[in-house]
Design an enzyme around this catalytic site. Structure first.
Site, mmCIF file in Angstrom:
data_model
loop_
_atom_site.group_PDB
_atom_site.id
_atom_site.type_symbol
_atom_site.label_atom_id
_atom_site.label_comp_id
_atom_site.label_asym_id
_atom_site.label_seq_id
_atom_site.Cartn_x
_atom_site.Cartn_y
_atom_site.Cartn_z
ATOM 1 N N HIS A 143 -21.748 -8.042 -22.329
ATOM 2 C CA HIS A 143 -21.182 -9.177 -21.596
ATOM 3 C C HIS A 143 -20.430 -10.102 -22.557
ATOM 4 O O HIS A 143 -19.280 -10.493 -22.307
ATOM 5 C CB HIS A 143 -22.330 -9.923 -20.903
ATOM 6 N N GLU A 144 -21.068 -10.447 -23.677
ATOM 7 C CA GLU A 144 -20.445 -11.366 -24.630
ATOM 8 C C GLU A 144 -19.273 -10.710 -25.354
ATOM 9 O O GLU A 144 -18.266 -11.374 -25.647
ATOM 10 C CB GLU A 144 -21.483 -11.870 -25.630
ATOM 11 N N HIS A 147 -16.373 -11.034 -23.158
ATOM 12 C CA HIS A 147 -15.751 -12.356 -23.306
ATOM 13 C C HIS A 147 -14.813 -12.375 -24.509
ATOM 14 O O HIS A 147 -13.693 -12.893 -24.430
ATOM 15 C CB HIS A 147 -16.831 -13.425 -23.503
ATOM 16 N N GLU A 194 -17.202 -15.143 -15.770
ATOM 17 C CA GLU A 194 -18.553 -14.609 -15.921
ATOM 18 C C GLU A 194 -18.718 -13.315 -15.123
ATOM 19 O O GLU A 194 -19.408 -12.390 -15.560
ATOM 20 C CB GLU A 194 -19.582 -15.647 -15.454
#
Length: 361
Positions: A143-144, A147, A194
């Site tokens: 997930h990060e 980003h 997100e």
């Protein structure tokens, strides 16, 4: 290690479980339409990032880096080595050449973020490390990294700075209103980002149940034996469809101050994407490449975003969304439906026989 059995140069010690790798994958492959249309438009503006960073010269980025370096634990082969392996694996799968530094910081609240203007850094709290198992944490690391790959860290850093600034200038007439207007807009974009990063986490972990469990634990803590993913998803269904127009308004008010969507909503959105043809095409190796990003059409991205919103509104069971759909369709007695929908805001009608004169109304 990917399904081709080879390791990426510089990304040694990747976990042995076979996962598909996505060479040269464009972030457009997994970005939520609302997130993607905004970013494509910004990227099309020549020199936007350079100007944006120049105007953001007052941001204490160096201070942030020194703070984490001095008061957190940097993930490496010698510290939190299992997280280090996950980070290398995530960068390998999403084909991110430069591995961002990752820190673990002491904080009982389960949290993770990707910040930075010149170079992204990933920060994970001890609360999150202690809460999640290996596969759940793998989705978070992915997930990060998503980003970082999408360039979200720049706008996330701006959001953090402006939120802090708004508190400092709250006493200045109108000044805080102007800043909060920008913060509100950034929060709306970041909530969509997100959803994009959740998809990136799924592409890295390639285990939708692990992604669901992680979101469920963030919502309810480390009591997995007391929780059930299917029941958790039923909550999302109840949240979307329950209540009247009053509840719809309250949902909007509840989410406005948040930078993240609600966890049940995120779980439902991710499950829907995991079951979609788009996800399956990516897993089959059919996805846009970064070399094609220059040819991405801004107007096409906006059309996709508008179509996504229209589809969400049409499929939603939320009373307000139903009302919008009926309005677009020219439904009759709309005024009466609005009045009935907001009955909860008014005092209850008098009981039978309590009307003036003792008769029925």
């Amino acid at each position: 290690m990917s399904d081709d059995g080879h390791q990426h140069t510089g990304h040694e010690r990747v976990p042995s479980r076979q996962r598909r790798r996505f060479p040269e994958i464009s972030t457009r492959a997994y970005e939520h339409p609302a997130d993607r249309s905004a970013l494509v438009a910004l990227r099309k503006l020549s020199g936007f990032d350079t100007v944006f960073k120049a105007l953001s010269g007052l941001l204490p980025e160096r201070s942030l880096r020194l703070l984490f370096l001095s008061d957190s634990v940097r993930v490496s082969e010698r510290q939190f080595s299992h997280l280090h392996d996950m980070l290398l694996d995530a960068c390998y799968i999403l084909d991110l050449d430069k591995v961002p530094p990752m820190y673990v910081t002491q904080d009982p609240q389960p949290n993770a973020m990707c910040i930075g203007l010149d170079e992204p850094i990933i920060v994970i709290s001890t609360g999150l490390v202690e809460l999640l198992d290996e596969e759940e944490m793998r989705a978070v690391v992915g997930h990060e990294v998503g980003h970082a790959l999408s360039g979200h860290s720049v706008y996330r850093t701006i959001l953090l700075f402006l939120t802090s600034l708004a508190l400092k200038v709250a006493w200045i007439p109108l000044g805080n209103l102007a800043i909060m207007a920008i913060v509100t807009a950034l929060r709306e974009w970041f909530r969509k980002s997100e959803l994009s990063a959740d998809r990136a986490g799924l592409l890295v972990g390639q285990d939708v149940r692990a992604s669901m469990r992680g979101l469920m634990k963030i919502a309810g803590g480390n009591h997995l034996h007391e929780m059930n993913v299917d029941a958790f998803l039923e909550q999302a269904e109840e949240y979307d469809s329950g209540g009247d127009l009053r509840d719809s308004v309250l949902k909007i008010l509840n989410v406005l101050p948040r930078s993240h969507p609600f966890t049940t909503v995120r779980a439902a959105e991710l499950k829907k994407w995991a079951e979609s043809r788009d996800y399956q095409r990516i897993m089959d190796g059919h996805y846009p490449r970064r070399g094609e990003d220059g040819d991405a059409s801004v107007s096409e991205s906006f059309r996709e975003s508008a179509a996504s919103y229209a589809s969400d509104v049409k499929a939603s069971k939320d009373p307000l969304m139903k009302l919008v759909t009926d309005l677009a369709g020219g439904a009759g007695d709309l005024g009466g439906r609005v009045r009935r929908g907001f009955d909860g805001f008014r005092s209850p009608p008098p009981a039978k026989g309590d009307a003036p004169g003792g008769g029925e109304e």
